[in-house]
Design an enzyme around this catalytic site. Structure first.
Site, PDB file in Angstrom:
ATOM      1  N   LYS A 276       0.727  -0.908  -0.344  1.00 48.44           N
ATOM      2  CA  LYS A 276      -0.053  -0.269   0.178  1.00 48.44           C
ATOM      3  C   LYS A 276       1.086   1.093  -0.330  1.00 48.44           C
ATOM      4  O   LYS A 276       0.734   2.281  -0.585  1.00 48.44           O
ATOM      5  CB  LYS A 276      -0.756   0.114   1.419  1.00 48.44           C
ATOM      6  CG  LYS A 276      -2.356  -0.959   1.106  1.00 48.44           C
ATOM      7  CD  LYS A 276      -2.909  -0.909   2.532  1.00 48.44           C
ATOM      8  CE  LYS A 276      -4.373  -2.070   2.498  1.00 48.44           C
ATOM      9  NZ  LYS A 276      -4.645  -2.114   3.822  1.00 48.44           N
TER      10      LYS A 276
ATOM     11  N   GLN B 141      -4.720  -0.718   9.955  1.00 47.42           N
ATOM     12  CA  GLN B 141      -4.753  -2.830   9.005  1.00 47.42           C
ATOM     13  C   GLN B 141      -5.137  -3.269   9.376  1.00 47.42           C
ATOM     14  O   GLN B 141      -5.220  -3.115  11.195  1.00 47.42           O
ATOM     15  CB  GLN B 141      -3.359  -2.390   8.409  1.00 47.42           C
ATOM     16  CG  GLN B 141      -2.712  -3.881   8.008  1.00 47.42           C
ATOM     17  CD  GLN B 141      -3.475  -4.046   6.950  1.00 47.42           C
ATOM     18  OE1 GLN B 141      -3.606  -3.139   5.252  1.00 47.42           O
ATOM     19  NE2 GLN B 141      -3.977  -5.134   5.793  1.00 47.42           N
TER      20      GLN B 141
ATOM     21  N   ASP C 221     -11.206   3.183   3.570  1.00 42.39           N
ATOM     22  CA  ASP C 221     -11.086   1.841   4.117  1.00 42.39           C
ATOM     23  C   ASP C 221     -12.989   1.284   3.394  1.00 42.39           C
ATOM     24  O   ASP C 221     -13.440   0.527   3.371  1.00 42.39           O
ATOM     25  CB  ASP C 221     -11.107   1.428   5.786  1.00 42.39           C
ATOM     26  CG  ASP C 221      -9.527   0.136   5.474  1.00 42.39           C
ATOM     27  OD1 ASP C 221      -9.593  -0.167   4.005  1.00 42.39           O
ATOM     28  OD2 ASP C 221      -8.818   0.480   5.826  1.00 42.39           O
TER      29      ASP C 221
HETATM   30  N1  GUN Z   1      -6.999  -6.678   5.503  1.00 40.62           N
HETATM   31  C1  GUN Z   1      -7.402  -7.681   5.212  1.00 40.62           C
HETATM   32  N2  GUN Z   1      -7.830  -6.438   4.449  1.00 40.62           N
HETATM   33  C2  GUN Z   1      -7.999  -5.312   4.382  1.00 40.62           C
HETATM   34  C3  GUN Z   1      -8.386  -3.823   4.112  1.00 40.62           C
HETATM   35  O1  GUN Z   1      -8.928  -3.729   2.863  1.00 40.62           O
HETATM   36  N3  GUN Z   1      -8.296  -2.371   5.288  1.00 40.62           N
HETATM   37  C4  GUN Z   1      -7.307  -2.731   6.403  1.00 40.62           C
HETATM   38  N4  GUN Z   1      -7.604  -1.819   7.058  1.00 40.62           N
HETATM   39  N5  GUN Z   1      -7.492  -3.826   7.043  1.00 40.62           N
HETATM   40  C5  GUN Z   1      -7.514  -4.886   6.006  1.00 40.62           C
END
Ligand code: GUN
Length: 301
Positions: A54, A98, A121
């Protein structure tokens, strides 16, 4: 194999190119550089890979990337304090914490503390509510990516029978809302659904988001259906050598590809779309925060 294979990797590249062009334009015309803060607590190996990707793709698109890696022993209060600082930081337009978080931290409380307008998100209850009632908000990245792929291969989703297998807040429920917004007839199926194969067989659009390797078999698929596989499951692959593994989806790909009209592979289907949509959401958030028009075509073909 009869199905068209939906190339999410190539589609994600096109979105990232559009995002980069838009970031360059925002900088040139408005002196605005969108910024994304990604917060990782602890050392979960999969999360470390996601966060690194990311951050890298954010920087590659010309945006500012702020990485906060905190030790696993970080208290909930310390994390909430960081979120409050990021909410107040005018260089930060998107905040992503995350998941999963360590067990001693209440994830719902942390998500609730994020400014909904920076919640790229789309996990905050305010954004879930906005999606449900049809207001403008932030849409969760994975279902958004699924919808983009679906729209690429289906002229008209309106009136189609859609079955979403899985009812998570992150994928299943927002996916169902997005399909409803497109005027599909939506069923959410889950672990308690009776005769799941028969329910799946009704689907013109089948979205699999259960996290069970190859659970959905070829004879559960309606001929010609569009199959979107959200699952990313690592399974042992002794045929590749001792201790080796491979990634599979929630759908038995080879079987399903014989029957479906179009299908996403794993890897290379939905996976790459998630980060691409995250970048697009960050541009959207930055534009809204600064009162600028939101670029309409970041996700269009
Ligand atoms: N953990 C697995 N997928 C995601 C996601 O799309 N966003 C976040 N914040 N954590 C994750």
């Amino acid at each position: 194999m009869g199905a068209r294979i939906i190339d999410g990797k190539a589609r994600a590249v096109r979105i990232r190119e559009k995002v980069a062009a838009e970031v360059a334009r925002l900088g040139a015309d408005h002196g605005l550089v969108p910024g994304l803060a990604v917060v990782l607590v602890g050392e979960d190996p999969a999360s470390q890979v996601y966060v690194r990707n990311k951050a890298r793709q954010t920087a590659e698109s010309g945006m500012r990337s702020f990485e906060h890696r905190l030790p696993g022993a970080t208290s909930e209060k310390e994390l909430l304090d960081l979120v409050a600082r990021l909410n107040a930081d005018s260089a930060v337009h998107g905040i992503l914490v995350q998941l999963p978080l360590p067990a001693h931290i209440d994830a719902a409380r942390v998500i609730d503390a994020i400014d909904p307008d920076k919640d790229v998100d789309g996990f905050h209850v305010v954004n879930a509510g906005r999606l449900m009632v049809g207001f403008e908000g932030m849409v969760p990245c994975t279902p958004l990516g699924c919808l983009v792929l679906l729209r690429d291969v289906m002229d008209d989703v309106s009136g189609a029978e859609a079955v979403v297998v899985g009812r998570s807040n992150i994928v299943g429920k927002p996916m169902a809302q997005l399909l409803l917004r497109e005027n599909a007839t939506v069923t959410i199926a889950h672990s308690r659904t009776r005769d799941l194969p028969a329910v799946c067989r009704r689907a013109d659009i089948l979205v699999a988001a259960v996290g069970r390797p190859e659970m959905i078999r070829g004879d559960w698929i309606k001929p010609g259906a569009v199959v979107i596989d959200v699952g990313i499951n690592r399974v042992p692959a002794p045929e590749r050598g001792e201790g080796k593994s491979r990634l599979v989806g929630d759908v038995a790909f080879a079987e399903a590809a014989e029957v479906a009209g179009a299908i996403t592979p794993v890897p290379g289907g939905v996976g790459p779309m998630t980060i691409a949509c995250l970048l697009a959401n960050t541009v959207t958030a930055a534009c809204r925060i600064h009162g600028l028009p939101v670029p309409a075509d970041l996700l269009s073909g």
